[in-house]
Every structure is written in structure tokens, then in C-alpha cells.
Design a protein around this motif. Structure first.
Motif, PDB file in Angstrom:
ATOM      1  N   ALA A  55       0.735  -1.247  -0.078  1.00 30.91           N
ATOM      2  CA  ALA A  55      -0.150  -0.135  -0.139  1.00 30.91           C
ATOM      3  C   ALA A  55       0.889   1.266   0.043  1.00 30.91           C
ATOM      4  CB  ALA A  55      -0.924   0.122   1.272  1.00 30.91           C
ATOM      5  N   LYS A  56       1.872   1.177   0.934  1.00 26.45           N
ATOM      6  CA  LYS A  56       2.865   2.374   0.755  1.00 26.45           C
ATOM      7  C   LYS A  56       3.693   2.445  -0.532  1.00 26.45           C
ATOM      8  CE  LYS A  56       5.044   3.660   4.521  1.00 26.45           C
ATOM      9  NZ  LYS A  56       4.676   4.958   5.197  1.00 26.45           N
ATOM     10  N   ASN A  57       3.658   1.489  -1.324  1.00 21.09           N
ATOM     11  CA  ASN A  57       4.691   1.462  -2.452  1.00 21.09           C
ATOM     12  C   ASN A  57       6.002   1.722  -2.016  1.00 21.09           C
ATOM     13  OD1 ASN A  57       5.035   1.092  -5.030  1.00 21.09           O
ATOM     14  ND2 ASN A  57       4.416   3.160  -5.820  1.00 21.09           N
ATOM     15  N   ARG A  58       6.561   0.969  -0.959  1.00 23.22           N
ATOM     16  CA  ARG A  58       7.951   1.191  -0.246  1.00 23.22           C
ATOM     17  C   ARG A  58       8.832   0.341  -1.481  1.00 23.22           C
ATOM     18  NH1 ARG A  58       9.049   1.267   6.221  1.00 23.22           N
ATOM     19  NH2 ARG A  58       8.371   3.577   6.338  1.00 23.22           N
ATOM     20  N   PRO A  59      10.014   0.729  -1.620  1.00 21.03           N
ATOM     21  CA  PRO A  59      10.807  -0.005  -2.494  1.00 21.03           C
ATOM     22  C   PRO A  59      11.616  -0.734  -1.563  1.00 21.03           C
ATOM     23  CG  PRO A  59      11.428   2.241  -2.582  1.00 21.03           C
ATOM     24  CD  PRO A  59      10.339   1.935  -1.810  1.00 21.03           C
ATOM     25  N   PRO A 143       3.436   1.634  10.183  1.00 23.70           N
ATOM     26  CA  PRO A 143       4.393   2.846   9.781  1.00 23.70           C
ATOM     27  C   PRO A 143       3.265   3.918   9.651  1.00 23.70           C
ATOM     28  CG  PRO A 143       3.844   1.571   7.912  1.00 23.70           C
ATOM     29  CD  PRO A 143       3.044   0.804   8.909  1.00 23.70           C
ATOM     30  N   SER A 144       3.921   5.123   9.251  1.00 25.49           N
ATOM     31  CA  SER A 144       3.070   6.357   8.954  1.00 25.49           C
ATOM     32  C   SER A 144       2.409   6.092   7.807  1.00 25.49           C
ATOM     33  CB  SER A 144       4.043   7.363   8.811  1.00 25.49           C
ATOM     34  OG  SER A 144       4.869   7.368   7.792  1.00 25.49           O
ATOM     35  N   ALA A 145       0.917   6.741   7.787  1.00 18.94           N
ATOM     36  CA  ALA A 145      -0.009   6.083   6.718  1.00 18.94           C
ATOM     37  C   ALA A 145       0.130   7.126   5.469  1.00 18.94           C
ATOM     38  CB  ALA A 145      -1.475   6.138   7.291  1.00 18.94           C
ATOM     39  N   ASN A 146       1.211   7.085   5.124  1.00 17.96           N
ATOM     40  CA  ASN A 146       1.530   7.848   3.701  1.00 17.96           C
ATOM     41  C   ASN A 146       2.302   6.759   2.864  1.00 17.96           C
ATOM     42  OD1 ASN A 146       3.791   8.343   5.959  1.00 17.96           O
ATOM     43  ND2 ASN A 146       4.815   8.640   3.906  1.00 17.96           N
ATOM     44  N   PRO A 147       1.725   7.332   1.191  1.00 18.02           N
ATOM     45  CA  PRO A 147       2.778   6.811   0.496  1.00 18.02           C
ATOM     46  C   PRO A 147       4.408   6.892   0.423  1.00 18.02           C
ATOM     47  CG  PRO A 147       0.963   8.055  -0.786  1.00 18.02           C
ATOM     48  CD  PRO A 147       1.023   8.360   0.798  1.00 18.02           C
ATOM     49  N   VAL A 151       5.025  13.034   2.729  1.00 21.70           N
ATOM     50  CA  VAL A 151       5.039  13.570   4.179  1.00 21.70           C
ATOM     51  C   VAL A 151       4.163  12.528   5.020  1.00 21.70           C
ATOM     52  CG1 VAL A 151       6.154  15.590   3.958  1.00 21.70           C
ATOM     53  CG2 VAL A 151       3.684  15.369   4.352  1.00 21.70           C
ATOM     54  N   SER A 152       4.568  12.646   6.343  1.00 20.59           N
ATOM     55  CA  SER A 152       3.710  11.828   7.327  1.00 20.59           C
ATOM     56  C   SER A 152       2.520  12.537   7.337  1.00 20.59           C
ATOM     57  CB  SER A 152       4.435  11.548   8.592  1.00 20.59           C
ATOM     58  OG  SER A 152       5.328  10.813   8.470  1.00 20.59           O
ATOM     59  N   PRO A 153       1.179  11.842   7.563  1.00 18.23           N
ATOM     60  CA  PRO A 153      -0.204  12.490   7.648  1.00 18.23           C
ATOM     61  C   PRO A 153      -0.154  12.886   9.055  1.00 18.23           C
ATOM     62  CG  PRO A 153      -0.372  10.159   7.477  1.00 18.23           C
ATOM     63  CD  PRO A 153       1.176  10.383   7.513  1.00 18.23           C
ATOM     64  N   VAL A 180       5.347  14.689  14.826  1.00 15.58           N
ATOM     65  CA  VAL A 180       6.205  14.274  14.485  1.00 15.58           C
ATOM     66  C   VAL A 180       6.404  12.584  15.062  1.00 15.58           C
ATOM     67  CG1 VAL A 180       7.627  15.873  13.922  1.00 15.58           C
ATOM     68  CG2 VAL A 180       7.735  14.805  16.183  1.00 15.58           C
ATOM     69  N   GLU A 181       6.958  11.416  14.305  1.00 18.16           N
ATOM     70  CA  GLU A 181       7.166  10.286  14.712  1.00 18.16           C
ATOM     71  C   GLU A 181       7.703  10.119  16.157  1.00 18.16           C
ATOM     72  OE1 GLU A 181       7.671  11.006  11.418  1.00 18.16           O
ATOM     73  OE2 GLU A 181       6.658   9.620  10.294  1.00 18.16           O
ATOM     74  N   SER A 182       7.642   8.942  16.737  1.00 13.27           N
ATOM     75  CA  SER A 182       8.217   8.532  18.024  1.00 13.27           C
ATOM     76  C   SER A 182       9.644   8.423  17.857  1.00 13.27           C
ATOM     77  CB  SER A 182       7.453   7.294  18.396  1.00 13.27           C
ATOM     78  OG  SER A 182       7.931   6.415  17.528  1.00 13.27           O
TER      79      SER A 182
END
Ligand code: TXA
Ligand code: MG
Length: 329
Positions: A55-59, A143-147, A151-153, A180-182
Motif C-alpha cells: 500500500a505504501k509502495n515502499r521499494p 508505519p506512518s500512513a502515507n505513500p 510526508v507523514s499524515p 512527528v514520529e516517535s
């Protein structure tokens, strides 16, 4: 105009129960935390975790944070020593993630930790997140819910714009308080090491665990890892790896893919499904990484979709390492 599709729900008691059921059965739910919105999937379920990367399309497969509603749930997954318990008592629920050794025999997906023997866990400080985690009854990788690359949503609207078509539900808990993330702290060794700066500062941590080290690869103040590969954030099998192998040579373990990989010791996906292959990758590499073999030979994997992340990982595993001999002669 951004295309927005909209499985966005107000977090009513019914919607929260539904989100829990959706997670438990292996589908994805985006939910608010105090830091950023998370893209959640059942951390016991390899396919659900593979679906997060898809879903995130993380390579690349980076290890993900596992979210739990209370300390007992964390202790079922990871070994919490006295330092971990002090920090958990002081900062959980809250924006602190602890990297700890996984409990032996834990049912956690190996894809969650990208094959590592450590797992990152946290209890988020958001009522909706806690309700969803309790309703799910399983640990939730998020993980953060962004492609990938975006940027993180910090609002449900951001999530809908980026991933609306790729999640079953988005729970709207309003804007995130921290944004910002933990903070990520590695407690798997003797010296605590700050892997990612965040809402909880080094000084706050030091009160409870003494001096907190910074990885060599982290540029002071930059807040970015120059080279995450230098840290214990990537698993590679002890055996050398040979790529694009159509069949095994003497002494090799053979990891197949698809219906034509005959004679494979294990097959990432006999039907050639990349989601299934991603789900199996780390568990199968670990299963074949045994001294009776001299090397792991891997059948070619298409470089499309999740195949890109699978090949990224395999190429790193196959890169020559200092001390490698030629054990297959
Ligand atoms: O605030 C947050 O932490 C958000 C919300 C949704 O909770 N989540 C988040 O997750 O940022 P993620 O998966 O994007 O961040 C994972 C971070 C990465 O820096 C990763 O390298 C590190 O945690 N990490 C996870 N497991 C690890 C492990 N076993 N060893 C070392 N680092 C690990
Ligand atoms: Mg992120």
C-alpha cells in the motif's frame, strides 16, 4: 484536484469494533496516534504486513513498529529488561518506541522486523488508537500512513488523499497532537542507542537509563540516518546468497519463486504471487540459513510492485561481505 475516496469513519464504538475486526482478519486500517496517523496491519499475519508495504509502495522493507495497548501485551512479544520497564512506566502510552529482543517462540511476523531478532514496540497515547488495539486483540504493525516518499499524515484527510483507495477504513481522530514520529531507542544491547529522535528527548531518556548513545551513522542534529544499513536494522543470512539461479548447485539451498522453479527447497510463492512472496521472504531465508548448506540460491524475482523491495533485500544479502570464503568451491 486530488482524488479522494473515502472510507473515513468517525470513531464511534461501532466503527472502532469494526476496525478491530478488519485488522484481526488481515486487512488494513489507518488510525490516529498522538504522533502521526498509522497504517495498521495484523503483526501476526505475514500477508497483512506485506500488504502494508504494498500500500505504501515502499521499494524497501524497513522494520516496522508494533503497536500494543498495554505493557502486558508488549511483554508477550519482546523481552523487557529493567531499563525497558522503567522507560515504559515513565513514557507509555507515549511517543517512545523501544527496540527489544523478540520473545522466543513469538508468533510475530518476521516481515515486521525485516528478519531481525529484535522488534520495535510502543503504546500510542491516543484514545482511538488504544480502543482499536484492544478491539483488534492482536499487535498492530503501523508505519506512518502515507505513500513512500510523501510526508507523514497528521489528519484523516491527509491519509485519504494519499492512501484512501488502499485501506479498508480510516478512523478520523482529528489532528495529531505531536505531529512527528516517535523517538526510537534501541535497548537490545548494553548501551541504549537513539535510532530516531522524536517527541521524547535524549535528556528525558537519560534520567531513566543513563547516557544514551547515538549511532555513528547519525549526523548530530540532522535527525537523519545517513546509512541505516550500518545499524542492526537489516537482516542478512549468515550464508552467502546467489541470485537469479535457475537451479541449485551442489550443496546449495534453493529458494524458488513461481511454478517453474522445480526442485526448490522452499518456494516464496508457487503461484508467482509477489504479495505472498514478500510475506514469506524473511521466514524462508531464516529457515534455509543452516550450516548443512553452503549457500542460498534464489530463483529470479520480477522487479515489479513488491518485487522491487524483495530484490532490494536479496541484493543486499548477496553483496560480498568481508570474510566470505568460497564455501561451495
Ligand atoms: O510515531 C510513530 O512511531 C509512527 C506512528 C504511526 O506510531 N510510526 C512509525 O513507524 O513511524 P515506522 O514503521 O515508519 O518507523 C519505524 C522506525 C524506523 O526508523 C525503523 O528503522 C525503526 O523504527 N525500527 C523498527 N524496528 C526496528 C528494529 N528491529 N531495529 C532497529 N530499528 C527498528
Ligand atoms: Mg514514515
Amino acid at each position: 484536484m486530488t482524488e479522494v475516496c473515502c472510507p473515513v469513519f468517525e470513531p464511534s464504538a461501532e466503527a472502532v469494533q469494526q476496525a478491530g475486526a478488519v485488522l484481526a482478519r488481515g486487512d488494513l486500517v489507518a488510525f490516529p496516534t498522538e504522533t502521526v496517523y498509522g497504517l495498521g496491519g495484523n503483526a501476526f499475519d505475514d500477508r497483512a504486513v506485506a500488504a502494508i508495504f504494498q500500500a505504501k509502495n515502499r521499494p524497501q522493507f524497513n522494520p516496522l513498529i508494533v503497536h500494543v495497548p498495554d505493557i502486558d501485551a508488549a511483554r508477550a512479544l519482546v523481552e523487557m529488561d529493567a531499563r525497558a520497564l522503567r522507560l515504559a512506566t515513565a513514557f507509555w502510552p507515549g511517543p517512545l518506541t523501544l527496540v527489544l529482543p523478540r520473545t522466543p517462540g513469538s508468533a510475530l511476523s518476521y516481515l515486521v522486523s525485516a528478519g531481525l531478532s529484535t522488534v520495535a514496540v510502543r503504546i500510542p497515547d491516543h484514545p482511538v488508537a488504544l480502543q482499536v488495539l484492544r478491539a483488534a486483540g492482536v499487535p498492530v504493525a503501523a508505519p506512518s500512513a502515507n505513500p513512500s516518499g510523501a510526508v507523514s499524515p497528521t489528519t484523516a484527510q491527509h491519509v485519504a488523499e494519499g492512501l484512501g483507495k488502499r485501506v479498508s477504513m480510516i478512523l478520523d481522530g482529528g489532528p495529531c497532537r505531536v505531529g512527528v514520529e516517535s523517538t526510537v531507542l534501541d535497548l537490545s544491547g548494553d548501551q541504549p542507542v537513539l535510532l530516531r529522535p522524536g517527541g521524547i528527548t535524549r535528556d528525558q531518556l537519560a534520567v531513566h537509563v543513563g547516557a544514551v548513545g547515538v549511532p555513528v551513522a547519525m549526523e548530530e542534529g540532522a535527525g537523519q540516518l545517513k546509512s541505516p544499513g550500518m545499524m542492526k536494522s537489516h537482516y542478512a543470512p549468515a550464508l552467502p546468497v546467489r541470485l537469479n539461479a535457475l537451479k541449485a548447485q551442489a550443496g546449495e539451498a534453493f529458494l524458488g519463486f513461481g511454478p517453474t522453479a522445480s526442485g526448490a527447497d522452499l518456494n516464496l510463492s508457487a503461484s508467482g504471487d509477489l504479495l505472498e512472496a514478500a510475506a514469506n521472504l524473511f521466514a524462508m531465508l531464516r529457515a534455509l540459513d543452516r550450516p548443512e548448506f553452503c549457500r542460498i540460491a534464489v530463483f529470479p524475482i520480477p522487479d515489479t510492485g513488491l518485487g522491487e523491495a524483495i530484490n532490494d533485500r536479496l541484493h543486499r544479502a548477496a553483496a560480498p561481505r568481508p570474510g566470505d570464503s568460497a564455501p561451495c568451491s
